[in-house]
Design a protein around this motif. Sequence first.
Motif, PDB file in Angstrom:
ATOM      1  N   LYS A 275      60.105  27.004  -7.982  1.00  0.00           N
ATOM      2  CA  LYS A 275      58.988  26.958  -6.797  1.00  0.00           C
ATOM      3  C   LYS A 275      58.336  25.384  -7.206  1.00  0.00           C
ATOM      4  N   GLY A 300      57.643  24.767   5.722  1.00  0.00           N
ATOM      5  CA  GLY A 300      57.593  25.983   5.089  1.00  0.00           C
ATOM      6  C   GLY A 300      58.896  26.226   4.030  1.00  0.00           C
ATOM      7  N   SER A 301      58.467  26.995   2.859  1.00  0.00           N
ATOM      8  CA  SER A 301      59.405  27.080   2.243  1.00  0.00           C
ATOM      9  C   SER A 301      59.436  28.712   1.431  1.00  0.00           C
ATOM     10  N   CYS A 302      60.385  28.801   0.876  1.00  0.00           N
ATOM     11  CA  CYS A 302      60.498  30.072  -0.115  1.00  0.00           C
ATOM     12  C   CYS A 302      61.528  30.015  -1.006  1.00  0.00           C
ATOM     13  N   LYS A 316      61.033  34.022   5.431  1.00  0.00           N
ATOM     14  CA  LYS A 316      59.899  33.716   5.258  1.00  0.00           C
ATOM     15  C   LYS A 316      59.363  32.393   5.102  1.00  0.00           C
ATOM     16  N   ALA A 317      60.457  31.397   4.793  1.00  0.00           N
ATOM     17  CA  ALA A 317      60.241  30.200   4.974  1.00  0.00           C
ATOM     18  C   ALA A 317      59.823  29.692   6.410  1.00  0.00           C
ATOM     19  N   GLU A 319      58.670  31.545   8.730  1.00  0.00           N
ATOM     20  CA  GLU A 319      57.178  32.260   8.908  1.00  0.00           C
ATOM     21  C   GLU A 319      56.007  31.163   8.441  1.00  0.00           C
ATOM     22  N   ASP A 320      56.537  30.576   7.102  1.00  0.00           N
ATOM     23  CA  ASP A 320      55.555  29.890   6.408  1.00  0.00           C
ATOM     24  C   ASP A 320      55.549  28.303   7.249  1.00  0.00           C
ATOM     25  N   ALA A 323      53.267  28.696  10.142  1.00  0.00           N
ATOM     26  CA  ALA A 323      51.901  28.868   9.782  1.00  0.00           C
ATOM     27  C   ALA A 323      51.391  27.515   9.780  1.00  0.00           C
ATOM     28  N   ASP A 324      52.226  26.432   9.116  1.00  0.00           N
ATOM     29  CA  ASP A 324      51.803  25.090   8.966  1.00  0.00           C
ATOM     30  C   ASP A 324      51.552  24.455  10.315  1.00  0.00           C
TER      31      ASP A 324
END
Length: 342
Positions: A275, A300-302, A316-317, A319-320, A323-324
């Motif tokens: 991470k 976004g990242s995961c 998830k990345a 979705e992230d 959101a950004d």
Amino acid sequence: MSDVSGEIATAVLNNCLVLNENNDFEKAMNEVVKSIRQMCSAEMCVILLLNNEEQSCRVLSEDLAEDTELNPFGFHIEKGFYKVVSTWADTISGSSCLILKDENDMNYLKKKNRAWYDSLINEKIFSLVLFPIKSGDEIIGYIWADNFDPEKSDTIKETLEITTFILSSEISNYLLLDRLETLSSRDMLTGVMNRNIMNNCVDRLVQASEKKSHSLGVIFADLNGLKRVNDTEGHIAGDRLIKKAADILTEVFDIDQIFRAGGDEFSVILPSTTKEEVADKIQKVRNLSEKSGNVSLAIGSCVVSDAKDIRLALRKADEDMYADKKRYYATHPEAERRKRDN
């Protein structure tokens, strides 16, 4: 080959066997180049490929004698070197090759192409045999041997003449297949990998993780404000912005790790990472974007502990990243926020 000697025929046939029996083309060429250097009793033998469209060149294969003081030719490949190589065709114009076996021959080159002569002398090269490699009428490369045995010049000329004819066909096919592979795997606008290769990469990582697990990071980056640029400045300006974003990503990540997942969306897949490492690279991308003046990326990242969960990481990345993007448009309403399904 009825008019050539047994020695020459054997050398050529051996090279043909190497090419036919080896599935690794570049490995086969290394063996052929080594064989040619040894046959010539030369200090170095090189095959140089030209990309006339991009005006660039690269070493396909080279072999140096163990006791030589010559530098590998790859040391000389730098920006602008193609212009030097482009003068060689005029120098050997009217002949199938160039053979410099003694001082008189070198003086001929001195008068014909002083810059080339000076470069050879500077590198302590005092004899040279060089043949162009052609595809039709186009020169696609050169093969040559430096500091060869002048007493073998006739045999060397005949052997290389036949070998070059064969290699021209093999290299042409190799370059064609390489071009087709590039077209099928690269995004033509940005040069990064395309979505099809991304899908293959995901499948491959899932299968590999079944044998040995490792961590994996996924990053999604989507251009902010591209629709506004397309609407106000045109799609050519939009394409330039997409290319600029890709260039920023390639400054931070290996190009083979970057995929154009959609029109203005990129993904990056990073095996065996943490991470902290992903966060550090994202910050570098943000810094470069800010310096660019007109590139803004929603990111976004995961990171998952097992690569078999890559599809979860992708989701998830994604979705992230959205959101950004939402945060960006909340503070930049002039950029005309898109709906997610556009």
